[in-house]
Design a protein around this motif. Structure first.
Motif, PDB file in Angstrom:
ATOM      1  N   ASN A 444      44.387 -11.329  12.240  1.00  0.00           N
ATOM      2  CA  ASN A 444      44.710  -9.916  11.944  1.00  0.00           C
ATOM      3  C   ASN A 444      46.002  -9.493  12.637  1.00  0.00           C
ATOM      4  O   ASN A 444      46.793  -8.727  12.080  1.00  0.00           O
ATOM      5  CB  ASN A 444      43.578  -8.992  12.400  1.00  0.00           C
ATOM      6  CG  ASN A 444      42.437  -8.964  11.398  1.00  0.00           C
ATOM      7  OD1 ASN A 444      42.586  -9.470  10.282  1.00  0.00           O
ATOM      8  ND2 ASN A 444      41.317  -8.392  11.786  1.00  0.00           N
ATOM      9  N   LYS A 447      48.548 -10.747  10.488  1.00  0.00           N
ATOM     10  CA  LYS A 447      48.477 -10.113   9.159  1.00  0.00           C
ATOM     11  C   LYS A 447      48.991  -8.673   9.181  1.00  0.00           C
ATOM     12  O   LYS A 447      49.716  -8.240   8.301  1.00  0.00           O
ATOM     13  CB  LYS A 447      47.017 -10.154   8.680  1.00  0.00           C
ATOM     14  CG  LYS A 447      46.864  -9.884   7.218  1.00  0.00           C
ATOM     15  CD  LYS A 447      45.545 -10.383   6.620  1.00  0.00           C
ATOM     16  CE  LYS A 447      44.291  -9.972   7.302  1.00  0.00           C
ATOM     17  NZ  LYS A 447      43.084 -10.265   6.527  1.00  0.00           N
ATOM     18  N   ILE A 475      51.167  -2.575  12.639  1.00  0.00           N
ATOM     19  CA  ILE A 475      51.135  -1.261  11.970  1.00  0.00           C
ATOM     20  C   ILE A 475      50.184  -0.269  12.649  1.00  0.00           C
ATOM     21  O   ILE A 475      50.253   0.929  12.403  1.00  0.00           O
ATOM     22  CB  ILE A 475      50.734  -1.420  10.477  1.00  0.00           C
ATOM     23  CG1 ILE A 475      49.357  -2.087  10.364  1.00  0.00           C
ATOM     24  CG2 ILE A 475      51.788  -2.205   9.711  1.00  0.00           C
ATOM     25  CD1 ILE A 475      48.777  -2.045   8.970  1.00  0.00           C
ATOM     26  N   TYR A 490      34.861  -2.869   5.587  1.00  0.00           N
ATOM     27  CA  TYR A 490      35.695  -1.700   5.831  1.00  0.00           C
ATOM     28  C   TYR A 490      37.156  -2.122   5.983  1.00  0.00           C
ATOM     29  O   TYR A 490      37.495  -2.962   6.814  1.00  0.00           O
ATOM     30  CB  TYR A 490      35.242  -0.933   7.072  1.00  0.00           C
ATOM     31  CG  TYR A 490      35.948   0.387   7.198  1.00  0.00           C
ATOM     32  CD1 TYR A 490      35.517   1.485   6.457  1.00  0.00           C
ATOM     33  CD2 TYR A 490      37.095   0.518   7.986  1.00  0.00           C
ATOM     34  CE1 TYR A 490      36.187   2.692   6.528  1.00  0.00           C
ATOM     35  CE2 TYR A 490      37.772   1.718   8.056  1.00  0.00           C
ATOM     36  CZ  TYR A 490      37.310   2.805   7.317  1.00  0.00           C
ATOM     37  OH  TYR A 490      37.979   4.001   7.379  1.00  0.00           O
ATOM     38  N   VAL A 491      37.986  -1.547   5.157  1.00  0.00           N
ATOM     39  CA  VAL A 491      39.426  -1.787   5.313  1.00  0.00           C
ATOM     40  C   VAL A 491      40.096  -0.440   5.530  1.00  0.00           C
ATOM     41  O   VAL A 491      39.785   0.531   4.847  1.00  0.00           O
ATOM     42  CB  VAL A 491      40.035  -2.521   4.087  1.00  0.00           C
ATOM     43  CG1 VAL A 491      39.610  -3.966   4.065  1.00  0.00           C
ATOM     44  CG2 VAL A 491      39.669  -1.842   2.802  1.00  0.00           C
ATOM     45  N   SER A 502      42.793  -8.826   2.138  1.00  0.00           N
ATOM     46  CA  SER A 502      41.670  -8.449   3.003  1.00  0.00           C
ATOM     47  C   SER A 502      40.330  -8.751   2.361  1.00  0.00           C
ATOM     48  O   SER A 502      40.202  -8.704   1.142  1.00  0.00           O
ATOM     49  CB  SER A 502      41.717  -6.949   3.280  1.00  0.00           C
ATOM     50  OG  SER A 502      42.830  -6.659   4.052  1.00  0.00           O
ATOM     51  N   GLY A 504      37.684  -7.444   4.531  1.00  0.00           N
ATOM     52  CA  GLY A 504      36.951  -6.390   5.262  1.00  0.00           C
ATOM     53  C   GLY A 504      35.758  -6.944   6.008  1.00  0.00           C
ATOM     54  O   GLY A 504      34.910  -6.197   6.482  1.00  0.00           O
ATOM     55  N   LEU A 505      35.734  -8.270   6.143  1.00  0.00           N
ATOM     56  CA  LEU A 505      34.577  -8.880   6.820  1.00  0.00           C
ATOM     57  C   LEU A 505      34.927  -9.487   8.180  1.00  0.00           C
ATOM     58  O   LEU A 505      34.054  -9.720   9.003  1.00  0.00           O
ATOM     59  CB  LEU A 505      33.959  -9.968   5.932  1.00  0.00           C
ATOM     60  CG  LEU A 505      33.265  -9.453   4.671  1.00  0.00           C
ATOM     61  CD1 LEU A 505      32.897 -10.616   3.762  1.00  0.00           C
ATOM     62  CD2 LEU A 505      32.029  -8.656   5.019  1.00  0.00           C
ATOM     63  N   GLY A 506      36.236  -9.725   8.410  1.00  0.00           N
ATOM     64  CA  GLY A 506      36.671 -10.424   9.629  1.00  0.00           C
ATOM     65  C   GLY A 506      36.149  -9.768  10.907  1.00  0.00           C
ATOM     66  O   GLY A 506      35.516 -10.424  11.747  1.00  0.00           O
ATOM     67  N   SER A 508      33.832  -7.569  11.239  1.00  0.00           N
ATOM     68  CA  SER A 508      32.374  -7.510  11.215  1.00  0.00           C
ATOM     69  C   SER A 508      31.809  -8.801  11.810  1.00  0.00           C
ATOM     70  O   SER A 508      30.851  -8.780  12.597  1.00  0.00           O
ATOM     71  CB  SER A 508      31.919  -7.320   9.768  1.00  0.00           C
ATOM     72  OG  SER A 508      30.574  -7.089   9.729  1.00  0.00           O
ATOM     73  N   THR A 531      48.278  -2.648  18.065  1.00  0.00           N
ATOM     74  CA  THR A 531      46.837  -2.630  18.330  1.00  0.00           C
ATOM     75  C   THR A 531      46.496  -3.616  19.431  1.00  0.00           C
ATOM     76  O   THR A 531      47.148  -4.664  19.569  1.00  0.00           O
ATOM     77  CB  THR A 531      46.069  -3.015  17.041  1.00  0.00           C
ATOM     78  OG1 THR A 531      46.514  -2.155  15.990  1.00  0.00           O
ATOM     79  CG2 THR A 531      44.571  -2.868  17.196  1.00  0.00           C
TER      80      THR A 531
HETATM   81  P1  ADP Z   1      40.360  -7.634   6.726  1.00  0.00           P
HETATM   82  O1  ADP Z   1      41.373  -7.991   7.692  1.00  0.00           O
HETATM   83  O2  ADP Z   1      39.917  -8.770   5.885  1.00  0.00           O
HETATM   84  O3  ADP Z   1      40.660  -6.407   5.936  1.00  0.00           O
HETATM   85  P2  ADP Z   1      38.815  -7.053   9.009  1.00  0.00           P
HETATM   86  O4  ADP Z   1      37.396  -6.757   9.150  1.00  0.00           O
HETATM   87  O5  ADP Z   1      39.359  -8.202   9.769  1.00  0.00           O
HETATM   88  O6  ADP Z   1      39.060  -7.227   7.482  1.00  0.00           O
HETATM   89  O7  ADP Z   1      39.616  -5.782   9.386  1.00  0.00           O
HETATM   90  C1  ADP Z   1      39.216  -4.542   8.936  1.00  0.00           C
HETATM   91  C2  ADP Z   1      40.374  -3.581   8.854  1.00  0.00           C
HETATM   92  O8  ADP Z   1      40.852  -3.278  10.161  1.00  0.00           O
HETATM   93  C3  ADP Z   1      41.560  -4.151   8.200  1.00  0.00           C
HETATM   94  O9  ADP Z   1      41.504  -3.957   6.813  1.00  0.00           O
HETATM   95  C4  ADP Z   1      42.688  -3.363   8.826  1.00  0.00           C
HETATM   96  O10 ADP Z   1      42.888  -2.181   8.137  1.00  0.00           O
HETATM   97  C5  ADP Z   1      42.242  -3.092  10.198  1.00  0.00           C
HETATM   98  N1  ADP Z   1      42.780  -4.010  11.221  1.00  0.00           N
HETATM   99  C6  ADP Z   1      42.192  -5.077  11.778  1.00  0.00           C
HETATM  100  N2  ADP Z   1      42.999  -5.663  12.709  1.00  0.00           N
HETATM  101  C7  ADP Z   1      44.131  -4.946  12.720  1.00  0.00           C
HETATM  102  C8  ADP Z   1      45.330  -5.025  13.471  1.00  0.00           C
HETATM  103  N3  ADP Z   1      45.569  -5.976  14.384  1.00  0.00           N
HETATM  104  N4  ADP Z   1      46.288  -4.109  13.241  1.00  0.00           N
HETATM  105  C9  ADP Z   1      46.110  -3.159  12.325  1.00  0.00           C
HETATM  106  N5  ADP Z   1      44.990  -3.002  11.584  1.00  0.00           N
HETATM  107  C10 ADP Z   1      44.000  -3.891  11.764  1.00  0.00           C
END
Ligand code: ADP
Length: 540
Positions: A444, A447, A475, A490-491, A502, A504-506, A508, A531
C-alpha cells in the motif's frame, strides 16, 4: 381492652362502694341499737315513775308490738305478762339498789335484750328482739343493689370514655381500621400475635437475605447482565455486568430501566399476559438481547431480567451480509469485463490491434480476480482461526529487506526511495502471517505513494512493545476514512480503485493477522502528505 378497663374499675369502685356501705350501715346499726336501748330504759323509768299500772302497761304494749312486758312481785307472782313467755326473769334477783338492769345475756338468746327495773316490791321487765347486723344489712339490700347498679352503669360509661381516650392516641399508628379494631378489642392478644408475626417475618427475612446474597455471588460472575426486581419494580439485585451494559445510574426501576419504546411495550405485555418476553434491542452503543421473566405466585411476585450483549454477533452479522454483497460485486465486475472482451474476440468483431489490447485487459482483470480470490481465501483461513501455532524466531530486518526486494521493480518504477532503518531484532512469530502483514502495508505504501515519494521502515521500543513503523509520503487518508480502512472491501477513494487495482481486502487481512498474533495496529495519516502504520509487537 374495654373488658380489662371495666374489670379494673368495677373491682375498685364496687369494693369501695361495698366497704363504705358496710361501714356506714354498721354505724347506723349501732346507733339504732343504742337508741332502742335508750328508749327502753327511759320507758322503764316512765312506767315506774308512779305506781305501776297494769292498764298503762297494756296500752304501752299495744303501741309497740315487738316488745314483751312482764310485771311480777318480788316474791315471783306474775301480775302481767304480755303473753308469749319469752321473758325469763324468774331466775333473776334484783338488788335493792338496782334501778334498771340489763339482764345478763347468758341465759337468754343472743339477739334478745332484756331490761328490768325494781320498783317497790315489783319488778318490771321489757324484753325485745334486737335486729341482727346481717338482718339490718339485708333490710337495706334494695338500696345496696340500686347503688351497685348505679355504679356499674357509671363504670360502663367511664370505661367507654377511658377506652376511647386511650385508643385515640394510637389510632394514627394503624394503617387499616381492621387492625385497629383488633387492637382495641384486645391489645395484648393483638400485640402478641403481631410479635409472633414479626418474629416469623424476621426469620423469613434472614433466610431471604441469605438467598439474595447467594444469588448475588452467583450472578456477579455471570457474563450476562442480571437484574432482580421486586413486585413494585424496585431492584433487589443488579450485577456489575448489567450496570455496565445498560450504563445504569442509581435510580433504576423496572419501568425506567431502558428508555426505549420496544422495551416499554414488552414490559406491558409481560405484566398483562403474565408471561416472559424476549426482545432484541439496538441501543445507542450496543445491541442487546433482553429476557424479561415474571416470577408468578398467583400474581406476579417479582421480575428477573437477563441482558446479553449481542453487539459482536450483530456486528459480525452485518459484516457477513456486507461481505457477501461485496464479494459478489467484486467478483462480478472483472468477470463481466473479461466476458465482454472475450465475446468481442470470439465474434470476430475485434480487429487485430484490439485483440492485443483486449487480451491485455482480460489478463489484468483475470489477475485482479485471482488477487481477490487469494485475499478472500486468506481471510477465510484467518476467520477459521485454526492456523497452526507454528511460531518461529525471525529477524524483523530480514523480513523487511526481503519484502523491499520483492517489490523493488514497482517501487523503482515510481522512483520511490525506501529507507530501512530497522535493526536485527528477533521476535517469535508466525513467519508467513508476519510476512503477509508487512507485505500488505508495504505494498500500500508503494501503491498510494507519489512518484519520487519515500518509504521509511523503522522502529521504536518501549517497556512492553516493539513499535514497527512503516511510513510513506503518499496521498494520505482522510480522517473519517482512517476509522474504516480496516473493514473488508473498504476503499477510501472509490474513484481511484481502478487505478490502484484495489480489492479493499489488504488492510482487513492486516487487522486479522494482528488480532491473531496479539499485535496492536494504529494508523496516523495526513491527507495529501502521507501515512504512518504503527504495529505494536509485545515482547518479554
Ligand atoms: P486496497 O489497497 O486493495 O484498496 P486495503 O484494505 O489494503 O485495500 O486498503 C483500504 C484502503 O485504505 C485503500 O483503498 C486506500 O484508500 C487506503 N489506504 C491503505 N493504505 C494506504 C496508504 N499507505 N496511503 C493512503 N491510503 C491508503
Amino acid at each position: 381492652m374495654k373488658k380489662i378497663i371495666n374489670r379494673g374499675i368495677n373491682v375498685v369502685t364496687i369494693t369501695i362502694l361495698l366497704l363504705s356501705i358496710f361501714i356506714t350501715t354498721y354505724f347506723s346499726y349501732k346507733d339504732k341499737i343504742k337508741a332502742q336501748e335508750e328508749f327502753i330504759v327511759s320507758s322503764l323509768g316512765f312506767l315506774t315513775y308512779k305506781e305501776i299500772d297494769s292498764d298503762q302497761l297494756i296500752k304501752f304494749k299495744d303501741s309497740f308490738d315487738n316488745i314483751n312486758l312482764l310485771l311480777k312481785n318480788t316474791d315471783g307472782k306474775v301480775i302481767y305478762n304480755s303473753g308469749n313467755n319469752k321473758i325469763k326473769v324468774k331466775a333473776y334477783e334484783f338488788d335493792n339498789n338496782d334501778l334498771v338492769k340489763k339482764v345478763n345475756k347468758s341465759y337468754i338468746k343472743d339477739d334478745y335484750n332484756l331490761y328490768a327495773v325494781k320498783s317497790n316490791d315489783k319488778i318490771l321487765a321489757i324484753g325485745f328482739y334486737s335486729q341482727s347486723f346481717i338482718g339490718y344489712l339485708l333490710s337495706k339490700i334494695h338500696l345496696i343493689l340500686l347503688a351497685i347498679i348505679g355504679v356499674y352503669l357509671f363504670n360502663k360509661y367511664l370505661t367507654y370514655k377511658i377506652h376511647s381516650d386511650i385508643l385515640s392516641q394510637y389510632k394514627d399508628m394503624f394503617s387499616s381500621s381492621k387492625n385497629f379494631s383488633k387492637f382495641s378489642e384486645n391489645p395484648k392478644k393483638f400485640l402478641v400475635d403481631k410479635k409472633a408475626t414479626i418474629e416469623k417475618l424476621q426469620v423469613e427475612n434472614n433466610s431471604l437475605k441469605a438467598r439474595i446474597l447467594n444469588i448475588e455471588n452467583i450472578t456477579s460472575n455471570m457474563e450476562e447482565g442480571f437484574i432482580y426486581f421486586n413486585k413494585e419494580g424496585k431492584p433487589i439485585i443488579i450485577n456489575e455486568q448489567a450496570k455496565a451494559l445498560l450504563s445504569l445510574g442509581d435510580k433504576v426501576s423496572l419501568d425506567n430501566l431502558i428508555d426505549n419504546e420496544d422495551y416499554k411495550l414488552a414490559l406491558r405485555q409481560t405484566k398483562l399476559l403474565k408471561r416472559g418476553k424476549n426482545i432484541d434491542l439496538d441501543l445507542k452503543d450496543i445491541s442487546i438481547k433482553l429476557f424479561i421473566d415474571p416470577i408468578i405466585e398467583g400474581e406476579i411476585n417479582s421480575y428477573i431480567i437477563l441482558i446479553i450483549d449481542d453487539s459482536k454477533n450483530k456486528k459480525a452479522e452485518t459484516m457477513r451480509r456486507e461481505f457477501t454483497a461485496n464479494v459478489t460485486h467484486e467478483l462480478k465486475s472483472p468477470l463481466t469485463s473479461i466476458n465482454g472482451y472475450a465475446e468481442l474476440i470470439a465474434m470476430g468483431i475485434a480487429k487485430d490491434d484490439d485483440i492485443k489490447k483486449f487480451g491485455k485487459i482480460i489478463n489484468e482483470e483475470g489477475n485482479r480476480l485471482l488477487n481477490i480470490i487469494d485475499d478472500i481465501l486468506k481471510l477465510s483461513k484467518l476467520d477459521e482461526e485454526n492456523l497452526e501455532e507454528g511460531r518461529v524466531s525471525i529477524n524483523i530486518k530480514d523480513v523487511a529487506d526481503r519484502t523491499i526486494l520483492r517489490f523493488k521493480r514497482i517501487s523503482d518504477k515510481k522512483k520511490i526511495s525506501v529507507v530501512n532503518k530497522l535493526d536485527d531484532i528477533s521476535i517469535r512469530t508466525h513467519e508467513s502471517l508476519f510476512t503477509d502483514l508487512i507485505t500488505n502495508i508495504y505494498e500500500n505504501a508503494i501503491k498510494y505513494n507519489k512518484v519520487n515519494g519515500k518509504i521509511f521502515l523503522k522502529y521504536e521500543m518501549d517497556k512492553r512493545y516493539i513499535n514497527l513503523i512503516i511510513e510513506d509520503t503518499g496521498i494520505g487518508i482522510k480522517k473519517d476514512d482512517t476509522k474504516r480502512i480496516f473493514e473488508r472491501f473498504y476503499v477510501a477513494d472509490k474513484q481511484r480503485t481502478r487505478t490502484f487495482k484495489s480489492t479493499g481486502l489488504g488492510l482487513s487481512i492486516v487487522k486479522h493477522i494482528c488480532d491473531y498474533l496479539n499485535y496492536d495496529i494504529k494508523v496516523e495519516s495526513k491527507f495529501g502528505y502521507g501515512t504512518k502504520f504503527i504495529i505494536s509487537i509485545p515482547y518479554k
